[in-house]
Scaffold this motif. Structure first.
Motif, PDB file in Angstrom:
ATOM      1  N   ILE A  77       0.830  -1.205   0.000  1.00 31.81           N
ATOM      2  CA  ILE A  77       0.000   0.000   0.000  1.00 31.81           C
ATOM      3  C   ILE A  77       0.864   1.254   0.000  1.00 31.81           C
ATOM      4  CG2 ILE A  77      -1.610   1.353   1.414  1.00 31.81           C
ATOM      5  CD1 ILE A  77      -2.726  -1.405   2.347  1.00 31.81           C
ATOM      6  N   ALA A  78       1.914   1.235   0.806  1.00 30.39           N
ATOM      7  CA  ALA A  78       2.706   2.450   1.001  1.00 30.39           C
ATOM      8  C   ALA A  78       3.663   2.755  -0.134  1.00 30.39           C
ATOM      9  CB  ALA A  78       3.493   2.338   2.305  1.00 30.39           C
ATOM     10  N   THR A  79       4.212   1.733  -0.785  1.00 29.35           N
ATOM     11  CA  THR A  79       5.309   1.950  -1.733  1.00 29.35           C
ATOM     12  C   THR A  79       4.968   2.929  -2.866  1.00 29.35           C
ATOM     13  OG1 THR A  79       6.315  -0.175  -1.208  1.00 29.35           O
ATOM     14  CG2 THR A  79       6.895   0.815  -3.326  1.00 29.35           C
ATOM     15  N   PRO A  80       3.809   2.833  -3.526  1.00 26.93           N
ATOM     16  CA  PRO A  80       3.523   3.819  -4.582  1.00 26.93           C
ATOM     17  C   PRO A  80       3.488   5.249  -4.052  1.00 26.93           C
ATOM     18  CG  PRO A  80       1.993   1.969  -4.705  1.00 26.93           C
ATOM     19  CD  PRO A  80       2.724   1.834  -3.420  1.00 26.93           C
ATOM     20  N   HIS A  81       2.989   5.423  -2.835  1.00 29.62           N
ATOM     21  CA  HIS A  81       2.929   6.766  -2.254  1.00 29.62           C
ATOM     22  C   HIS A  81       4.326   7.259  -1.882  1.00 29.62           C
ATOM     23  CE1 HIS A  81      -1.400   6.532  -2.256  1.00 29.62           C
ATOM     24  NE2 HIS A  81      -1.357   5.405  -1.577  1.00 29.62           N
ATOM     25  N   LEU A  82       5.176   6.350  -1.429  1.00 31.72           N
ATOM     26  CA  LEU A  82       6.559   6.734  -1.134  1.00 31.72           C
ATOM     27  C   LEU A  82       7.285   7.153  -2.414  1.00 31.72           C
ATOM     28  CD1 LEU A  82       7.778   4.052   1.449  1.00 31.72           C
ATOM     29  CD2 LEU A  82       6.938   6.368   1.889  1.00 31.72           C
ATOM     30  N   ALA A  83       7.038   6.427  -3.491  1.00 31.14           N
ATOM     31  CA  ALA A  83       7.687   6.768  -4.761  1.00 31.14           C
ATOM     32  C   ALA A  83       7.296   8.176  -5.204  1.00 31.14           C
ATOM     33  CB  ALA A  83       7.316   5.744  -5.831  1.00 31.14           C
ATOM     34  N   ALA A  84       6.013   8.514  -5.053  1.00 37.21           N
ATOM     35  CA  ALA A  84       5.562   9.860  -5.421  1.00 37.21           C
ATOM     36  C   ALA A  84       6.190  10.910  -4.508  1.00 37.21           C
ATOM     37  CB  ALA A  84       4.040   9.933  -5.344  1.00 37.21           C
ATOM     38  N   LEU A  85       6.335  10.585  -3.235  1.00 36.53           N
ATOM     39  CA  LEU A  85       6.961  11.515  -2.286  1.00 36.53           C
ATOM     40  C   LEU A  85       8.430  11.745  -2.643  1.00 36.53           C
ATOM     41  CD1 LEU A  85       6.957  13.151   0.371  1.00 36.53           C
ATOM     42  CD2 LEU A  85       7.412  10.986   1.576  1.00 36.53           C
ATOM     43  N   VAL A  86       9.147  10.674  -2.943  1.00 36.98           N
ATOM     44  CA  VAL A  86      10.564  10.799  -3.302  1.00 36.98           C
ATOM     45  C   VAL A  86      10.737  11.633  -4.562  1.00 36.98           C
ATOM     46  CG1 VAL A  86      12.579   9.491  -4.086  1.00 36.98           C
ATOM     47  CG2 VAL A  86      11.261   8.698  -2.110  1.00 36.98           C
ATOM     48  N   ALA A  87       9.856  11.421  -5.533  1.00 41.52           N
ATOM     49  CA  ALA A  87       9.933  12.223  -6.760  1.00 41.52           C
ATOM     50  C   ALA A  87       9.711  13.697  -6.465  1.00 41.52           C
ATOM     51  CB  ALA A  87       8.899  11.717  -7.768  1.00 41.52           C
ATOM     52  N   ARG A  88       8.935  13.975  -5.431  1.00 36.92           N
ATOM     53  CA  ARG A  88       8.610  15.368  -5.092  1.00 36.92           C
ATOM     54  C   ARG A  88       9.717  16.036  -4.278  1.00 36.92           C
ATOM     55  NH1 ARG A  88       2.980  17.026  -1.980  1.00 36.92           N
ATOM     56  NH2 ARG A  88       3.483  19.221  -1.558  1.00 36.92           N
ATOM     57  N   VAL A  89      10.265  15.347  -3.272  1.00 30.91           N
ATOM     58  CA  VAL A  89      11.235  15.986  -2.368  1.00 30.91           C
ATOM     59  C   VAL A  89      12.674  15.611  -2.691  1.00 30.91           C
ATOM     60  CG1 VAL A  89       9.517  16.094  -0.539  1.00 30.91           C
ATOM     61  CG2 VAL A  89      11.118  14.166  -0.591  1.00 30.91           C
ATOM     62  N   ARG A  90      12.856  14.581  -3.528  1.00 28.99           N
ATOM     63  CA  ARG A  90      14.188  14.143  -3.961  1.00 28.99           C
ATOM     64  C   ARG A  90      15.071  13.687  -2.801  1.00 28.99           C
ATOM     65  NH1 ARG A  90      14.309  14.938  -9.210  1.00 28.99           N
ATOM     66  NH2 ARG A  90      13.022  16.560 -10.138  1.00 28.99           N
ATOM     67  N   GLU A  91      14.440  13.054  -1.832  1.00 37.36           N
ATOM     68  CA  GLU A  91      15.155  12.416  -0.737  1.00 37.36           C
ATOM     69  C   GLU A  91      14.494  11.065  -0.471  1.00 37.36           C
ATOM     70  OE1 GLU A  91      17.889  13.403   0.448  1.00 37.36           O
ATOM     71  OE2 GLU A  91      17.984  15.577   0.177  1.00 37.36           O
ATOM     72  N   SER A  92      15.214  10.165   0.186  1.00 30.22           N
ATOM     73  CA  SER A  92      14.687   8.829   0.464  1.00 30.22           C
ATOM     74  C   SER A  92      13.537   8.893   1.460  1.00 30.22           C
ATOM     75  CB  SER A  92      15.792   7.924   1.019  1.00 30.22           C
ATOM     76  OG  SER A  92      16.846   7.801   0.088  1.00 30.22           O
ATOM     77  N   ALA A  93      12.593   7.974   1.302  1.00 30.51           N
ATOM     78  CA  ALA A  93      11.427   7.926   2.184  1.00 30.51           C
ATOM     79  C   ALA A  93      11.171   6.482   2.607  1.00 30.51           C
ATOM     80  CB  ALA A  93      10.201   8.496   1.496  1.00 30.51           C
ATOM     81  N   SER A  94      10.618   6.324   3.810  1.00 32.76           N
ATOM     82  CA  SER A  94      10.400   4.988   4.363  1.00 32.76           C
ATOM     83  C   SER A  94       9.126   4.948   5.195  1.00 32.76           C
ATOM     84  CB  SER A  94      11.581   4.572   5.258  1.00 32.76           C
ATOM     85  OG  SER A  94      12.810   4.723   4.611  1.00 32.76           O
ATOM     86  N   VAL A  95       8.641   3.729   5.418  1.00 32.12           N
ATOM     87  CA  VAL A  95       7.557   3.462   6.364  1.00 32.12           C
ATOM     88  C   VAL A  95       8.050   2.389   7.320  1.00 32.12           C
ATOM     89  CG1 VAL A  95       5.262   2.433   6.637  1.00 32.12           C
ATOM     90  CG2 VAL A  95       5.648   4.166   4.892  1.00 32.12           C
ATOM     91  N   ALA A  96       7.760   2.555   8.612  1.00 33.41           N
ATOM     92  CA  ALA A  96       8.181   1.588   9.629  1.00 33.41           C
ATOM     93  C   ALA A  96       7.065   1.363  10.630  1.00 33.41           C
ATOM     94  CB  ALA A  96       9.437   2.072  10.347  1.00 33.41           C
TER      95      ALA A  96
END
Length: 529
Positions: free
Chosen positions: A352-371
């Motif tokens: 569920i989270a991965t597509p949203h993380l990909a969009a976030l990374v494309a926007r802020v250009r930094e790595s993103a994670s869920v834990a």
């Protein structure tokens, strides 16, 4: 019978999208599969995306988690999962075997609920899965309910054994079958029958008794005046208004539907198919009560004219998704589950989270994670890194002490104070907060601010900012963060440039989780990742 052509075409597109939910499709693929004109497909897809039933990734289109609300409508309408599921769970615990409920769907048996035994060899039928009736014990029990029991000796799959009995409704006809499923490494077919049948027969008796009680309650409800029933439906919190959910209070379904339609028309113009929106809303509304709704009640629940609701129901009937029930009601049929429910309802937090993380990374250009919180640690369940010469090297499954991470602090902020007091922090860098009082203060600050920012406490040179991910009851179930090298982003940069995007991402993940059954259970834990 007057059918709604737009709804029929919309459902045809949904069937294509959900035939292989993990395979991205493009509009041209849908055109080839349905035979519809490209202009029609484009408008249907645009409407489905607007409603949240599909989403785009570049030129690809995928079904979205919200689509599970169609399957949930059937499950609520039939009442079998909610009424019989707890009894099946007790049977599974008693026998230490997997137990599943299935209903007849054409020439197949479609599974609607189950409790899989956990072990080295697991046996799982997902809710929504369709198996040829003659290839599984549940299907055989439904084909010949007069037989003493049905036995599957590796018919469905090599190594799988099962025994099943039909469950009869108040009228005496079978409404589903319950099967005990095992593996030849545990039980051969005759041994499984001898082991399971006594408890299985007792469970079926309990199930049939349970089915008579809701039926009696429904008959009482049907004696109420139609106007009172429609008023109750209109005022019920969470009822469908169009294809959107009204959480509580005004505006009512009619006003909400009109407002949504205006907004959609402004956004999509001619690409918005209001009739498809309304037709799917009627489908969802039929699940508002066990045993379905009358035409009048369905119209009241959606705020639609009776003629519009009637055309939608007639189309659903013609396509095998609905049928007339008792007392002038219309009920949903198991075929609704074919619209992606088996796969989408089992999506993990990572998926569920991965597509949203990909969009976030494309926007802020930094790595993103869920834990998620695992003991005193955070455990990473999803991550999308950036590609840089210097990056933060973390993988899914990595664990870090919760007290020294931004995600850990927003997760700890949701726990009782005594739980936090039991943590004994140690210094990881010269900046790590190690005092009990100081740690309690920064965790309280995270709870008040709705985010946590950690500056080089886990590792020198790494800054991160995190926000909570909550379920529908407001409980924090996960955290999402962005991590950056200290040389690229100051703490002010993270608050100003990253925090708004981070909060939007958390909201999108929460919106998807709201449609995943395991995430909406009263005592759920984060799903498998």
């Amino acid at each position: 019978m007057e059918r709604a052509g737009t709804l029929e075409r919309g459902l045809a597109v949904l069937r294509v999208l959900t035939a292989e939910p993990e395979r991205p499709l493009r509009a041209t693929d849908v055109v080839r599969a349905t035979g519809l004109a490209r202009s029609v497909v484009d408008r249907v897809l645009a409407t489905l995306v607007h409603l949240g039933y599909a989403r785009t990734a570049g030129r690809d289109v995928l079904p979205a988690p919200r689509l599970t609300e169609l399957g949930e409508a059937y499950l609520a309408c039939s009442g079998l999962r909610d009424t019989l599921g707890p009894i099946a769970a007790r049977l599974a615990a008693e026998l230490d075997e997997s137990v599943f409920l299935a209903v007849r769907d054409g020439d197949g048996a479609r599974f609607v609920a189950g409790h899989a035994r956990r072990g080295a060899v697991s046996v799982t039928f997902r809710p929504g899965d369709l198996v040829p009736a003659r290839r599984c014990a549940a299907g055989l029990a439904l084909l010949d309910p007069s037989a003493p029991y049905a036995l599957d000796d590796q018919l469905a799959e090599p190594g799988l054994t099962a025994v099943a009995l039909p469950v009869r409704g108040p009228g005496g006809a079978p409404v589903c079958a319950v099967s005990v499923v095992s593996h030849t490494s545990r039980h051969g077919a005759p041994e499984l029958a001898a082991h399971a049948l006594p408890a299985l027969r007792a469970a079926v008796t309990t199930m049939e008794t349970a089915l008579t009680e809701p039926a009696a309650a429904m008959e009482t409800a049907l004696t109420e005046p139609a106007a009172a029933m429609e008023t109750a439906l209109t005022e019920r919190p969470g009822l469908v208004a169009g294809a959107a959910v009204v959480e509580a209070g005004p505006p009512g379904p009619v006003a909400a539907d009109a407002a949504r339609a205006r907004a959609a028309k402004e956004e999509l113009g001619a690409g918005y198919l209001r009739s498809l929106d309304r037709g799917l809303a009627v489908l969802v509304a039929l699940g508002a009560a066990r045993g379905g709704l009358t035409l009048a009640a369905a119209a009241a629940a959606t705020g639609l004219p009776r003629a519009t609701a009637r055309r939608a129901i007639q189309t659903l009937e013609a396509l095998g998704y609905a049928a007339p029930g008792d007392g002038g009601r219309f009920v949903l049929l198991p075929r609704v589950l074919e619209l992606g429910y088996a796969t989408l309802s089992r999506r993990t937090l990572s998926e569920i989270a991965t597509p949203h993380l990909a969009a976030l990374v494309a926007r802020v250009r930094e790595s993103a994670s869920v834990a998620v919180l695992s003991g005193d640690d955070v455990r990473y369940v999803a991550r999308v890194p950036t590609v840089r010469i210097m990056s933060v090297d973390i993988t899914v499954g990595t664990r870090f002490p919760a007290y020294a991470t931004s995600m850990g602090r927003v997760l700890l902020a949701d726990l009782p104070e005594e739980r936090l007091a039991a943590i004994v922090p140690r210094s990881l860098t010269p900046r790590t907060v190690t005092g009990a009082a100081e740690l309690a203060a920064v965790v309280r600050r995270a709870a008040e601010d709705g985010y946590a920012l950690v500056d080089q406490e886990l590792e020198e040179g790494v800054r991160s900012i995190a926000v909570p991910v909550r379920d529908r009851r407001g409980r924090t179930v996960a955290a999402v963060n962005v991590a950056a090298h200290a040389g690229r982003a100051t703490t002010d940069d993270l608050r100003r440039d990253v925090l708004p995007a981070l909060r939007e991402t958390a909201a999108r993940i929460e919106a998807d989780l709201a449609h995943i059954p395991w995430a909406t259970a009263p005592d759920h834990l984060p799903g498998p990742s």
